[in-house]
Design a protein around this motif. Sequence first.
Motif, PDB file in Angstrom:
ATOM      1  N   THR A  73       0.840  -1.191   0.000  1.00  0.00           N
ATOM      2  CA  THR A  73       0.000   0.000   0.000  1.00  0.00           C
ATOM      3  C   THR A  73       0.879   1.246   0.000  1.00  0.00           C
ATOM      4  O   THR A  73       0.621   2.192  -0.748  1.00  0.00           O
ATOM      5  CB  THR A  73      -0.900  -0.005   1.252  1.00  0.00           C
ATOM      6  N   GLY A  74       1.934   1.212   0.833  1.00  0.00           N
ATOM      7  CA  GLY A  74       2.816   2.365   0.954  1.00  0.00           C
ATOM      8  C   GLY A  74       3.511   2.714  -0.348  1.00  0.00           C
ATOM      9  O   GLY A  74       3.661   3.893  -0.675  1.00  0.00           O
ATOM     10  N   VAL A  76       2.437   2.352  -3.420  1.00  0.00           N
ATOM     11  CA  VAL A  76       1.532   3.036  -4.346  1.00  0.00           C
ATOM     12  C   VAL A  76       1.230   4.446  -3.839  1.00  0.00           C
ATOM     13  O   VAL A  76       1.195   5.405  -4.619  1.00  0.00           O
ATOM     14  CB  VAL A  76       0.252   2.203  -4.543  1.00  0.00           C
ATOM     15  N   VAL A  77       1.042   4.583  -2.514  1.00  0.00           N
ATOM     16  CA  VAL A  77       0.775   5.919  -1.973  1.00  0.00           C
ATOM     17  C   VAL A  77       1.989   6.819  -2.174  1.00  0.00           C
ATOM     18  O   VAL A  77       1.856   8.000  -2.506  1.00  0.00           O
ATOM     19  CB  VAL A  77       0.381   5.824  -0.486  1.00  0.00           C
ATOM     20  N   SER A  80       2.100   8.114  -5.705  1.00  0.00           N
ATOM     21  CA  SER A  80       1.090   9.134  -5.994  1.00  0.00           C
ATOM     22  C   SER A  80       1.449  10.448  -5.297  1.00  0.00           C
ATOM     23  O   SER A  80       1.234  11.522  -5.859  1.00  0.00           O
ATOM     24  CB  SER A  80      -0.306   8.660  -5.600  1.00  0.00           C
TER      25      SER A  80
ATOM     26  N   ASP B 145      -7.829  -0.386   4.466  1.00  0.00           N
ATOM     27  CA  ASP B 145      -6.588   0.239   3.975  1.00  0.00           C
ATOM     28  C   ASP B 145      -6.617   0.376   2.464  1.00  0.00           C
ATOM     29  O   ASP B 145      -6.280   1.421   1.903  1.00  0.00           O
ATOM     30  CB  ASP B 145      -5.377  -0.635   4.334  1.00  0.00           C
ATOM     31  N   THR B 146      -7.016  -0.718   1.810  1.00  0.00           N
ATOM     32  CA  THR B 146      -6.977  -0.731   0.354  1.00  0.00           C
ATOM     33  C   THR B 146      -8.002   0.231  -0.219  1.00  0.00           C
ATOM     34  O   THR B 146      -7.728   0.946  -1.188  1.00  0.00           O
ATOM     35  CB  THR B 146      -7.212  -2.154  -0.140  1.00  0.00           C
ATOM     36  N   GLU B 149      -6.710   3.622   0.232  1.00  0.00           N
ATOM     37  CA  GLU B 149      -5.580   3.864  -0.655  1.00  0.00           C
ATOM     38  C   GLU B 149      -6.071   4.242  -2.043  1.00  0.00           C
ATOM     39  O   GLU B 149      -5.503   5.129  -2.695  1.00  0.00           O
ATOM     40  CB  GLU B 149      -4.724   2.614  -0.717  1.00  0.00           C
ATOM     41  N   VAL B 152      -6.934   7.742  -1.896  1.00  0.00           N
ATOM     42  CA  VAL B 152      -5.739   8.599  -1.926  1.00  0.00           C
ATOM     43  C   VAL B 152      -5.237   8.769  -3.354  1.00  0.00           C
ATOM     44  O   VAL B 152      -4.908   9.880  -3.799  1.00  0.00           O
ATOM     45  CB  VAL B 152      -4.635   8.001  -1.031  1.00  0.00           C
ATOM     46  N   LEU B 153      -5.210   7.653  -4.099  1.00  0.00           N
ATOM     47  CA  LEU B 153      -4.769   7.723  -5.503  1.00  0.00           C
ATOM     48  C   LEU B 153      -5.654   8.681  -6.294  1.00  0.00           C
ATOM     49  O   LEU B 153      -5.161   9.508  -7.072  1.00  0.00           O
ATOM     50  CB  LEU B 153      -4.868   6.336  -6.127  1.00  0.00           C
ATOM     51  N   PHE B 206      -2.293  -4.590  -7.223  1.00  0.00           N
ATOM     52  CA  PHE B 206      -1.312  -3.509  -7.264  1.00  0.00           C
ATOM     53  C   PHE B 206      -0.239  -3.772  -8.302  1.00  0.00           C
ATOM     54  O   PHE B 206       0.101  -2.905  -9.101  1.00  0.00           O
ATOM     55  CB  PHE B 206      -0.663  -3.343  -5.900  1.00  0.00           C
TER      56      PHE B 206
END
Lengths: 108, 316
Positions: A73-74, A76-77, A80, B145-146, B149, B152-153, B206
């Motif tokens: 997750t980190g 990809v964040v 971005s 979380d996903t 996320e 966020v994207l 991902f």
Amino acid sequence: MTDLSPQLLLYIGTAAGLFAIGLYGFIVGPQTLRRILALNIIGAGIFMLMVVLAYRGLADGAADPVLQALILTGLVVAVSATAFALALLARLKQARPGQYRPEQEPGP
Amino acid sequence: MSLLLFDATLCLLLLVLALASILSRQLVHGVILYIAFGLMMALAWARLATPDLALAEAAIGAGLTGALCFSALARQQLHLPVVLSWPQRLWPAVFVLLMLGGVLAALLQLPPTASPLVDVAQAELINSGVSHPVTAVLLNFRSWDTLLELVVLLLALLGALQVAPAAKATTSWPLSLSWSRLLAPMVILLAGYLLWAGASQPGGAFQAGALLAAGAVVLRLNHQLNWLRWSNFWIRLLIVSGVSAFVLAALLAMLLTTDNTDVIWLRWPPQLAGGFILLVELFATLAIALTLTLLVVGEPAAAEQAQQNSGGEAHD
């Protein structure tokens, strides 16, 4: 933590080193793009540290899946956030082209 | 022993590349060294037996971040390298060395016990609908979380579209054009495989999304896929679909939960979990791929767009 395998100790050292190098680059700069690169290097060091911590206390060579998922997750964040930072930087350059020649800056 | 030697060489290379990328006097050299650093990081993930991360890092860390930094570099004016005086270099170095000592001392004091979550995750793996623990954590145990996320994207893309000036028009050369065309079907095939394999082995949304994005960026830089832009309605729909499909799946799962005693947000019913995860992952892959692509290539110059709209009238 000293009872980890030599391989993991090596990677812990590298992770701390990457963190330190990134921190140095972030402080010294001087270009903003290089500071963004330095932040990414700090991130790489922290992700590597998290991977090593995922192996902590597990005998059979399997890593902690929760930490791995967090790192995924980190990643990809982080990309971005980098993209957004670079977009802001591009805007900044457009707004004041002569950043390193203060006498040409339209001062407030 | 030879593997330890390999690890030591790799770690040394990582540190040297990072340091050189920070200290190089030309910004261009710094960016190129950083891309090499990203590739070596992917190798380090592979050595640490985390192939999920290696796959994502190879596409994101080296590929997409490199492309991002290069396009940022193209926007910057060339200027003389700034020379720092010795005190300006020395004091930060002293501070950083102190920090490094503190961090190392703190790390070596961490208790060597495993997190209790490992056993919980292993025990619940049967009910998660997939057999790969990382995918189970990402899309079942910690699906909050996903979901966030993906939000966020989406926010990063919206922000970047608001502030970024239009990208400069670039030219492509024949070799890169034909090579990217050759690469495209393979990228799609590999991404599809990664998505499907994610249920039982390393892979997943991902990694597949990042790979697709890398392929799309290469094609987009070669002036292919001209429909891939924010102004296209279907692209916008697919980008939002990552979040919306996730939310709709969660609502559906709440409706399908048979026992009304405890309806919990984002909990898949165990017998249908595999299907839910695949559905969410499919849309997440497309959304991640398109969002990352648009983040990297951005919008074409306004003049170019205006020319297309007005049928080739002369514009500035």
